[in-house]
Design a protein around this motif. Structure first.
Motif, PDB file in Angstrom:
ATOM      1  N   HIS A  46       0.764  -1.053   0.103  1.00  0.00           N
ATOM      2  CA  HIS A  46      -0.075   0.091  -0.090  1.00  0.00           C
ATOM      3  C   HIS A  46       0.947   1.307  -0.022  1.00  0.00           C
ATOM      4  O   HIS A  46       1.831   1.439   0.680  1.00  0.00           O
ATOM      5  N   SER A  47       0.230   2.234  -0.648  1.00  0.00           N
ATOM      6  CA  SER A  47       1.215   3.602  -0.511  1.00  0.00           C
ATOM      7  C   SER A  47       0.265   4.615   0.243  1.00  0.00           C
ATOM      8  O   SER A  47      -0.584   5.199  -0.196  1.00  0.00           O
ATOM      9  N   PHE A  48       0.894   4.904   1.393  1.00  0.00           N
ATOM     10  CA  PHE A  48       0.016   5.824   2.353  1.00  0.00           C
ATOM     11  C   PHE A  48       0.585   7.373   1.949  1.00  0.00           C
ATOM     12  O   PHE A  48       1.767   7.698   1.244  1.00  0.00           O
ATOM     13  N   ASN A  49      -0.489   8.155   2.278  1.00  0.00           N
ATOM     14  CA  ASN A  49      -0.080   9.443   1.995  1.00  0.00           C
ATOM     15  C   ASN A  49       0.763  10.326   2.920  1.00  0.00           C
ATOM     16  O   ASN A  49       1.418  11.523   2.729  1.00  0.00           O
ATOM     17  N   LEU A  50       0.733   9.554   4.200  1.00  0.00           N
ATOM     18  CA  LEU A  50       1.718  10.057   5.142  1.00  0.00           C
ATOM     19  C   LEU A  50       2.424   9.301   5.965  1.00  0.00           C
ATOM     20  O   LEU A  50       2.305   8.064   5.462  1.00  0.00           O
ATOM     21  N   LYS A  51       3.324   9.667   6.694  1.00  0.00           N
ATOM     22  CA  LYS A  51       4.641   8.527   7.276  1.00  0.00           C
ATOM     23  C   LYS A  51       4.066   8.299   8.541  1.00  0.00           C
ATOM     24  O   LYS A  51       4.285   8.401   9.386  1.00  0.00           O
ATOM     25  N   TYR A  52       3.235   7.234   8.508  1.00  0.00           N
ATOM     26  CA  TYR A  52       2.754   6.652   9.573  1.00  0.00           C
ATOM     27  C   TYR A  52       3.597   5.439  10.151  1.00  0.00           C
ATOM     28  O   TYR A  52       4.244   4.781   9.472  1.00  0.00           O
ATOM     29  N   ALA A  53       3.989   5.609  11.503  1.00  0.00           N
ATOM     30  CA  ALA A  53       5.163   4.905  12.245  1.00  0.00           C
ATOM     31  C   ALA A  53       4.757   3.751  13.084  1.00  0.00           C
ATOM     32  O   ALA A  53       4.152   4.367  14.355  1.00  0.00           O
ATOM     33  N   PRO A  54       4.555   2.527  12.812  1.00  0.00           N
ATOM     34  CA  PRO A  54       4.092   1.524  13.901  1.00  0.00           C
ATOM     35  C   PRO A  54       5.467   1.333  15.058  1.00  0.00           C
ATOM     36  O   PRO A  54       6.509   2.068  14.860  1.00  0.00           O
ATOM     37  N   SER A  72      -0.580  26.351  16.741  1.00  0.00           N
ATOM     38  CA  SER A  72       0.645  25.849  17.264  1.00  0.00           C
ATOM     39  C   SER A  72       1.480  25.193  16.208  1.00  0.00           C
ATOM     40  O   SER A  72       2.588  24.600  16.264  1.00  0.00           O
ATOM     41  N   TRP A  73       1.040  25.487  14.851  1.00  0.00           N
ATOM     42  CA  TRP A  73       1.798  24.576  13.782  1.00  0.00           C
ATOM     43  C   TRP A  73       3.153  25.043  13.465  1.00  0.00           C
ATOM     44  O   TRP A  73       3.968  23.949  13.314  1.00  0.00           O
ATOM     45  N   VAL A 133      -8.639  14.985   9.992  1.00  0.00           N
ATOM     46  CA  VAL A 133      -7.337  15.516  10.858  1.00  0.00           C
ATOM     47  C   VAL A 133      -6.144  15.021  10.070  1.00  0.00           C
ATOM     48  O   VAL A 133      -5.383  16.118   9.910  1.00  0.00           O
ATOM     49  N   PHE A 134      -6.145  13.914   9.294  1.00  0.00           N
ATOM     50  CA  PHE A 134      -5.068  13.566   8.494  1.00  0.00           C
ATOM     51  C   PHE A 134      -5.271  14.347   7.315  1.00  0.00           C
ATOM     52  O   PHE A 134      -4.141  14.959   6.938  1.00  0.00           O
ATOM     53  N   LYS A 135      -6.323  14.762   6.768  1.00  0.00           N
ATOM     54  CA  LYS A 135      -6.423  15.835   5.634  1.00  0.00           C
ATOM     55  C   LYS A 135      -5.907  17.059   5.918  1.00  0.00           C
ATOM     56  O   LYS A 135      -5.174  17.777   5.040  1.00  0.00           O
ATOM     57  N   PHE A 136      -6.319  17.445   6.992  1.00  0.00           N
ATOM     58  CA  PHE A 136      -5.697  18.775   7.528  1.00  0.00           C
ATOM     59  C   PHE A 136      -4.052  18.817   7.646  1.00  0.00           C
ATOM     60  O   PHE A 136      -3.424  19.575   7.144  1.00  0.00           O
ATOM     61  N   ILE A 137      -3.427  17.660   8.147  1.00  0.00           N
ATOM     62  CA  ILE A 137      -2.303  17.551   8.358  1.00  0.00           C
ATOM     63  C   ILE A 137      -1.590  17.621   6.967  1.00  0.00           C
ATOM     64  O   ILE A 137      -0.486  18.276   6.610  1.00  0.00           O
ATOM     65  N   HIS A 138      -1.952  16.799   6.068  1.00  0.00           N
ATOM     66  CA  HIS A 138      -1.382  16.707   4.618  1.00  0.00           C
ATOM     67  C   HIS A 138      -1.520  17.990   3.897  1.00  0.00           C
ATOM     68  O   HIS A 138      -0.644  18.406   3.334  1.00  0.00           O
ATOM     69  N   SER A 139      -2.658  18.884   4.337  1.00  0.00           N
ATOM     70  CA  SER A 139      -2.685  20.131   3.422  1.00  0.00           C
ATOM     71  C   SER A 139      -1.560  20.992   4.099  1.00  0.00           C
ATOM     72  O   SER A 139      -1.763  21.961   3.213  1.00  0.00           O
ATOM     73  N   LYS A 140      -1.164  20.736   5.267  1.00  0.00           N
ATOM     74  CA  LYS A 140      -0.092  21.710   5.422  1.00  0.00           C
ATOM     75  C   LYS A 140       1.282  21.182   5.020  1.00  0.00           C
ATOM     76  O   LYS A 140       2.563  21.893   5.685  1.00  0.00           O
ATOM     77  N   ALA A 141       1.326  20.421   4.042  1.00  0.00           N
ATOM     78  CA  ALA A 141       2.704  19.820   3.443  1.00  0.00           C
ATOM     79  C   ALA A 141       3.686  19.361   4.425  1.00  0.00           C
ATOM     80  O   ALA A 141       4.829  19.494   4.297  1.00  0.00           O
ATOM     81  N   PHE A 142       2.854  18.571   5.303  1.00  0.00           N
ATOM     82  CA  PHE A 142       3.704  17.889   6.584  1.00  0.00           C
ATOM     83  C   PHE A 142       4.541  16.929   6.160  1.00  0.00           C
ATOM     84  O   PHE A 142       4.047  15.962   5.522  1.00  0.00           O
ATOM     85  N   THR A 143       6.011  16.841   6.407  1.00  0.00           N
ATOM     86  CA  THR A 143       6.881  15.825   5.746  1.00  0.00           C
ATOM     87  C   THR A 143       7.384  15.054   6.864  1.00  0.00           C
ATOM     88  O   THR A 143       8.112  14.078   6.646  1.00  0.00           O
ATOM     89  N   GLY A 144       7.084  14.985   8.168  1.00  0.00           N
ATOM     90  CA  GLY A 144       7.421  14.372   9.358  1.00  0.00           C
ATOM     91  C   GLY A 144       6.736  13.113   9.509  1.00  0.00           C
ATOM     92  O   GLY A 144       5.721  12.817   8.465  1.00  0.00           O
TER      93      GLY A 144
END
Length: 306
Positions: free
Chosen positions: A35-43, A237-238, A265-276
């Protein structure tokens, strides 16, 4: 040739070419696509142990096989150096970015940084120095810091000044290495009596420290309990948020098991171009392999926001 026949024949031919390409590279017909995720989720370790087994290296490989591109490990500082190095090598080979580990001993029941005690500050700073070496070893950029318990014998102004001074000295250690400590506010129900509880307070402290090596870890689970209003508080606080952690509420399990609309929430985070990295700091709502698959499926579901 009729249009319908042409389209059907073309589709079948294209499918055959695609299958042929897959088989040419040795793929099995029933192999699931990564799967190709849009954000870097870390188990974290233990999250998929029924699928992968107890071996940390096998667990890392399983995470990568599922399409995850990051990993976090609160206990990395306490692991044997040989294992740290082996895990780092596996992460590099499998494209897993290292997330946070806890940088120091946390004082859950008594004050340390808030007290201004010189010995406790020296202990904290020594742990930070040790964690620099851990970070280098495992290719980590971020480490978690929790300032500890409040000091009931001091006004909050003095406590804040003591914490800020300790963090300024820690930042001076971290800055030359490009490392970042992320301050984690924790909710009052799970962790009563701690100094740092909310995102506005963490924001104030980071601004007072004034270092690129001192930022916020915004744990969505904790802040849903502590303050709610998640997206506006993240927005406010972004510029000081460097790391995010996940857990639904109530229960602190995977997204979709509680009240938080993680898709938004994830859509908002992605919209901020979050690369963390977004650390999956939660339990599994179900046991065994079925529960582990439910975690994977939940992330696929809430990641579908584009």
């Amino acid at each position: 040739m009729k249009r319908r026949s042409f389209i059907q024949k073309t589709a079948l031919t294209g499918g055959a070419v695609s299958l042929g390409g897959a088989f040419a590279y040795g793929a099995k017909p029933d192999s699931p696509m990564k799967h190709s995720f849009n954000l870097k989720y870390a188990p974290h370790l233990g999250m998929f142990q029924h699928h992968a087994g107890e071996d940390p290296i096998a667990q890392l490989n399983f995470m990568a096989d599922q399409g995850f591109t990051a990993f976090e490990d609160n206990g990395m500082r306490g692991r044997e150096i040989a294992l740290q190095e082996k895990m780092a090598k596996t992460m590099q080979e499998r494209g897993l970015e290292m997330g946070v580990f806890v940088a120091h001993d946390i004082y859950w029941k008594e004050p340390n940084l808030a007290s201004g005690d010189a010995e406790k500050r020296a202990e904290f700073l020594e742990h930070i120095r040790q964690s620099v070496e851990v970070a280098k070893r495992v290719n980590a950029k971020w480490m978690t810091v929790v300032p500890g318990h409040v000091d009931l014998g001091l006004s909050m102004g003095y406590q804040t000044a003591h914490v800020v001074e300790s963090l300024k000295q820690a930042s001076a250690i971290l800055e030359p290495h490009g490392l970042i400590m992320v301050l984690e506010p924790l909710n009052f129900r799970n962790h009563p009596g701690l100094f740092l509880t909310g995102s506005p307070q963490a924001y104030e402290v980071c601004k007072a420290v004034g270092s690129p090596s001192c930022k916020i870890l915004f744990d969505i689970y904790h802040q849903q309990i502590q303050e709610g209003n998640l997206i506006p508080n993240m927005e406010a606080s972004w510029d000081e948020i460097a790391y995010i952690q996940i857990g639904d509420n109530p229960g602190r399990k995977e997204p979709t098991t509680g009240e938080i609309n993680y898709n938004n929430v994830f859509k908002f985070i992605h919209s901020k171009a979050f690369t963390g990295i977004l650390g999956m700091e939660h339990g599994n709502s179900k046991e065994d392999k079925a529960g582990e698959q439910a975690v994977i499926d939940a992330y696929k579901k809430v990641d579908d926001f584009l």
